[in-house]
Write a protein that holds these residues in place. Structure first.
Motif, short mmCIF file in Angstrom:
data_model
loop_
_atom_site.label_atom_id
_atom_site.label_comp_id
_atom_site.label_asym_id
_atom_site.label_seq_id
_atom_site.Cartn_x
_atom_site.Cartn_y
_atom_site.Cartn_z
N THR A 61 0.83 -1.22 0.00
CA THR A 61 0.00 0.00 0.00
C THR A 61 0.86 1.26 0.00
O THR A 61 0.35 2.35 0.27
CB THR A 61 -0.94 0.02 1.23
N ARG A 62 2.12 1.10 -0.28
CA ARG A 62 3.04 2.25 -0.36
C ARG A 62 3.11 3.02 0.96
O ARG A 62 2.97 4.23 1.02
CB ARG A 62 2.63 3.17 -1.51
N ARG A 63 3.28 2.24 2.02
CA ARG A 63 3.47 2.78 3.37
C ARG A 63 2.22 3.49 3.92
O ARG A 63 2.32 4.34 4.77
CB ARG A 63 4.67 3.74 3.41
N VAL B 263 -2.84 -10.74 2.56
CA VAL B 263 -3.00 -9.38 2.04
C VAL B 263 -3.94 -9.38 0.83
O VAL B 263 -4.77 -8.49 0.67
CB VAL B 263 -1.63 -8.77 1.68
N ARG B 264 -3.83 -10.40 -0.02
CA ARG B 264 -4.75 -10.52 -1.16
C ARG B 264 -6.18 -10.71 -0.66
O ARG B 264 -7.13 -10.09 -1.17
CB ARG B 264 -4.34 -11.69 -2.05
N LEU B 265 -6.36 -11.55 0.35
CA LEU B 265 -7.68 -11.77 0.92
C LEU B 265 -8.21 -10.49 1.57
O LEU B 265 -9.39 -10.15 1.46
CB LEU B 265 -7.62 -12.90 1.95
N TRP B 266 -7.32 -9.79 2.28
CA TRP B 266 -7.72 -8.56 2.96
C TRP B 266 -8.18 -7.51 1.94
O TRP B 266 -9.14 -6.77 2.20
CB TRP B 266 -6.56 -8.02 3.80
N ALA B 267 -7.53 -7.42 0.81
CA ALA B 267 -7.91 -6.45 -0.22
C ALA B 267 -9.32 -6.72 -0.73
O ALA B 267 -10.10 -5.80 -0.97
CB ALA B 267 -6.90 -6.46 -1.36
N GLN B 268 -9.67 -8.00 -0.90
CA GLN B 268 -11.04 -8.33 -1.30
C GLN B 268 -12.03 -7.99 -0.19
O GLN B 268 -13.09 -7.42 -0.44
CB GLN B 268 -11.14 -9.83 -1.62
N TYR B 269 -11.67 -8.36 1.03
CA TYR B 269 -12.56 -8.18 2.18
C TYR B 269 -12.77 -6.70 2.52
O TYR B 269 -13.89 -6.26 2.76
CB TYR B 269 -11.97 -8.92 3.38
N ARG B 270 -11.71 -5.94 2.51
CA ARG B 270 -11.78 -4.55 2.99
C ARG B 270 -12.14 -3.56 1.89
O ARG B 270 -12.96 -2.66 2.11
CB ARG B 270 -10.43 -4.15 3.61
N TYR B 271 -11.54 -3.71 0.72
CA TYR B 271 -11.70 -2.69 -0.33
C TYR B 271 -12.68 -3.11 -1.43
O TYR B 271 -13.05 -2.27 -2.25
CB TYR B 271 -10.35 -2.37 -0.96
N GLY B 272 -13.06 -4.36 -1.47
CA GLY B 272 -14.02 -4.81 -2.48
C GLY B 272 -13.45 -4.94 -3.87
O GLY B 272 -14.14 -4.71 -4.86
N VAL B 273 -12.16 -5.34 -3.97
CA VAL B 273 -11.56 -5.59 -5.28
C VAL B 273 -11.72 -7.07 -5.62
O VAL B 273 -12.16 -7.87 -4.79
CB VAL B 273 -10.08 -5.17 -5.32
N PHE B 274 -11.32 -7.44 -6.83
CA PHE B 274 -11.50 -8.81 -7.29
C PHE B 274 -10.18 -9.39 -7.79
O PHE B 274 -9.19 -8.68 -7.96
CB PHE B 274 -12.54 -8.86 -8.42
N GLU B 275 -10.22 -10.70 -8.05
CA GLU B 275 -9.03 -11.40 -8.55
C GLU B 275 -8.68 -10.90 -9.95
O GLU B 275 -9.55 -10.51 -10.73
CB GLU B 275 -9.29 -12.91 -8.61
N VAL C 252 6.62 -9.83 -6.66
CA VAL C 252 5.37 -9.08 -6.63
C VAL C 252 5.19 -8.43 -5.26
O VAL C 252 5.02 -9.11 -4.25
CB VAL C 252 4.17 -9.98 -6.96
N THR C 253 5.24 -7.11 -5.25
CA THR C 253 5.13 -6.37 -3.99
C THR C 253 4.12 -5.23 -4.08
O THR C 253 3.99 -4.45 -3.13
CB THR C 253 6.49 -5.77 -3.60
N GLU C 254 3.39 -5.11 -5.20
CA GLU C 254 2.48 -3.98 -5.37
C GLU C 254 1.18 -4.44 -6.01
O GLU C 254 1.09 -5.52 -6.59
CB GLU C 254 3.12 -2.91 -6.26
N PRO D 221 -1.92 9.23 4.74
CA PRO D 221 -0.85 9.39 3.75
C PRO D 221 0.35 8.52 4.11
O PRO D 221 0.45 8.00 5.23
CB PRO D 221 -0.50 10.88 3.88
N PRO D 222 1.28 8.33 3.17
CA PRO D 222 2.46 7.50 3.44
C PRO D 222 3.19 7.96 4.69
O PRO D 222 3.36 9.15 4.93
CB PRO D 222 3.31 7.69 2.18
N ARG D 223 3.58 6.97 5.50
CA ARG D 223 4.26 7.27 6.77
C ARG D 223 5.46 6.32 6.91
O ARG D 223 5.34 5.12 6.68
CB ARG D 223 3.29 7.07 7.94
#
Length: 717
Positions: A73-75, A157-169, A240-242, A288-290
């Motif tokens: 998430t870029r810090r 983190v991939r699971l969290w992105a689906q759960y929290r932000y509502g993105v898809f595979e 893969v880090t982003e 913001p990034p920290r």
């Protein structure tokens, strides 16, 4: 294994509130880049001796995941605080305290459970979701064996992105989507970013697949990867880090808009980072990034116990007459048949029938009703003090307050009361009888992570259904919890009978209760089993409670016949006399047969805000264990404010309209038939269809039928 069978008619109820903007908050919060109040709960079926290291595994999982989330998430985000809830049967050497309502397994963000006892050693994880793009999921489910997976922290983190932000595979779900024709007319494998190289191979054998590709094939990227994105394509790749984004100057992370995947389909070709960046966690520059040197989470371990519950009943003038009768009848039924053994209610722990009867005898009568207007704040304070006196003063009391009221009290709650509720982790669950609940109660329920409920005036059915929903919310799932097979209410004139039928399948039938709540003198009930055995007033199983006006037929442990049951209710009054309200309930507990899982239904909503004239997506999850139940008929009746005629709604699992995915056990529908601000009550009926309704242990609810990851996990165990 597929199972074609008849499924009994089952009902669930949900209450919607429409105002100019009504919002509910998720339990997880983020401030200064750190996520807090994340709950990881272990299933009650997990045995401590077999899972001795699971707490350490969860700590390791989130420690790794926190660092990976911070980088990807870029810090801008990491996991700051995680609560681990272990089963009540585990040793009290683990920190022992009653947990807040939101810390039950059913309300947890991450649920650890063996999906099926016969597949207890498979490694699998997924997100249950019903909403479209940027709509959060409902829970992350993982198996204990998945925690042993070496890259589980990155995959979290991939699971969290689906759960929290509502993105898809960003990988292809179907074999036919594994390749696409790019803008230059060249066939390309579906991946993100497009710099990733690799082969399309069989999931199990890893042999190169040939077109046309089957669902057993998958694109496997080379590692180390040439691209640094995307987490939503394959978080296992070392490079893969982003998340993919829209930065055209960096091809390593550029979103692949041409790939055929669910992210492009449901999010209309938006990149993962675009969806995330516009979420409430990051929109408008929030968090913001920290620069942080340590993003290790803080862990708290608690042992689950039945939360203490205080039931506060409004006895002001607003509750006089039919409303109080409704409350007495419904609560007597609730205390007698629904509350489980071991549950502290009103600071009395239910141990036997004598404890239950003492509580029932204390229910208020018309002689206790006051002529004054209720002061709900005083009622809350009294309930809070009861909870506090039952616990160690140095720790939060926890617990829940069920406040039943017909009052329109508009007094404001002072800040000290709100703070006392928050400090003691008490959850407020107001139930309003017959009208819009006071804003003070809806506000405090939301802040305490509770829910507001509504029951139509004079209707025992509405209040019993509400109390059942509250019981499930407070205590979570359990193998001995009663399951509502049937709930209905109708009016009978003198001398008139009403006949109905209901199916009892082999997943239930343990301690079955058939009850009829009536007004006036006792009604006559005849219940007939599939084999023709009749239960009538002369049967030993048949009892009448003239005080609370209830007929009960108790069929005992494991003696309920499987099949179609028929019942007849007769009003014995003379023909032509006024109608009487009749409420009918059929409850049963899960079967004791090994590997049998009762059918469960859950109502879900696509958003935490309801605003006219926006269409609201309603979904019904129908499952047995974690298996999708497909081919059902699902219909709803919606009672609307200022409207005499209810609205009808049909839920579909066909992958069209409001429904995301065909045949995944999630039935969805749009609702737009608003009649104004106020309360909307939804009664849903799920009916099995002969030769159409089926389940498969390899088809996980909420996943596309073409997603064979669970089946592959079973085959590879």
């Amino acid at each position: 294994m597929h199972d074609n069978h008849s499924i009994s008619v089952r009902v669930i109820a949900i209450i919607l509130v429409l105002s100019h903007s009504l919002s509910c908050s998720l339990g997880v919060t983020i401030s200064n880049n750190g996520y807090e109040s994340i709950t990881v709960a272990l299933s009650q079926d997990m045995i401590q001796s077999s899972n001795a290291n699971v707490i350490d595994k969860v700590r390791q999982l989130f420690t790794v995941a926190s660092g990976y989330l911070y980088a990807s998430t870029r810090r801008r985000a990491y996991f700051r605080q995680v609560t681990i809830v272990v089963p009540s049967s585990w040793s009290s050497t683990i920190r022992d305290q009653s947990v807040a309502v939101q810390d039950t397994f059913d309300q947890a963000d991450i649920q650890i459970d063996s999906f099926y006892s016969q597949y207890s050693d498979i490694a699998f994880a997924y997100v249950l979701r019903t909403g479209a793009c940027n709509i959060a999921g409902h829970a992350i489910s993982v198996t204990p064996s998945w925690l042993d997976y070496s890259l589980a922290g990155r995959q979290m983190v991939r699971l969290w992105a689906q759960y929290r932000y509502g993105v898809f595979e960003e990988y292809a779900i179907r074999g036919q989507d594994l390749i696409y024709l790019d803008s230059n007319g060249i066939l390309q494998p579906t991946r993100c970013s497009s710099l990733l190289t690799g082969n399309i191979s069989h999931i199990a054998t890893r042999q190169i697949c040939k077109a046309p590709y089957s669902d057993q094939c998958k694109f496997f990227a080379n590692d180390p990867a040439l691209g640094t994105a995307s987490v939503m394509f394959d978080s296992q790749l070392n490079g893969v880090t982003e998340f993919c984004n829209d930065d055209r100057s960096n091809q390593q992370t550029l979103h692949n808009r041409q790939a055929i995947n669910r992210q492009n389909n449901f999010c209309r070709f938006r990149s993962i980072w675009d969806v995330m960046n516009n979420s409430k966690d990051f929109a408008n520059g929030v968090n913001p990034p920290r620069n942080l040197t340590d993003v290790t989470p803080i862990f708290t371990v608690v042992r689950q116990a039945y939360p203490k519950v205080v039931i506060a009943i409004d006895i002001s003038n607003s509750m006089r007459g039919e409303a109080l009768t409704q409350v007495r009848q419904s609560l007597a039924f609730f205390l007698q048949y629904i509350v489980r053994d071991g549950q502290p209610i009103g600071l009395i722990t239910i141990r036997d029938s004598n404890d239950r009867q003492r509580l029932i005898n204390s229910l208020p009568t018309d002689t206790t009703v006051s002529a004054i207007t209720a002061n709900l704040t005083i009622g809350l304070m009294t309930s809070i003090q009861l909870l506090r006196t039952s616990s160690n003063s140095s720790t939060p009391s926890g617990g829940a307050i069920i406040l039943i009221t017909g009052s329109a009290d508009r007094n404001q709650m002072d800040s000290s009361t709100s703070q006392l509720i928050q400090n003691n982790k008490i959850t407020i669950l107001p139930v309003s009888i017959g009208q819009q609940p006071p804003a003070i109660l809806e506000s405090i329920a939301e802040r305490s992570r509770g829910k507001s409920y509504y029951a139509a005036y004079g209707s025992p059915q509405a209040l019993v259904d509400t109390l059942l929903a509250i019981e499930q919310f407070v205590t979570g799932p359990a193998s001995d919890a009663p399951i509502q097979l049937y709930s209905n209410e109708f009016f009978l004139s003198g001398g008139v009978s009403n006949q109905r039928e209901v199916i009892i399948d082999n997943d239930v039938g343990n301690h079955t209760e058939f009850s009829v709540i009536y007004q006036g003198r006792s009604v006559r009930v005849i219940l007939t089993s599939p084999s023709g055995k009749g239960y009538s007033p002369s049967s030993p199983e048949y009892t009448v409670d003239n005080i609370f006006q209830r007929v009960r037929i108790y069929l005992g442990p494991n003696q309920t016949e499987i099949g179609v049951w028929r019942f007849e209710v007769t009003n014995p009054d003379p023909v032509g006399t006024p109608t009487r309200r009749i409420s009918v309930f059929l409850l049963s507990r899960p079967s004791l047969i090994v590997h049998h899982y009762p059918l469960i239904m859950q109502m879900k909503m696509d958003t935490t805000q309801i605003s006219f004239p926006r269409a609201t997506t309603l979904s019904v999850v129908v499952r047995k264990g974690y298996s999708a139940v497909v081919g059902c008929q699902v219909a709803g009746t919606i009672s609307r404010p200022s409207a005499n005629v209810p609205s009808r709604i049909v839920f579909r699992d066909d992958g069209a309209g409001a429904d995301l995915t065909k045949d995944d056990g999630i039935y969805s529908a749009y609702f737009t038939d608003y009649s104004g601000n106020g309360r909307y009550s939804v009664l849903v009926t799920v009916t099995g269809v002969t030769n159409m309704t089926s389940t498969s242990t390899h088809q996980i609810v909420g996943l596309p039928s073409s997603d064979i990851t669970f089946a592959s996990a079973v085959m590879g165990k």
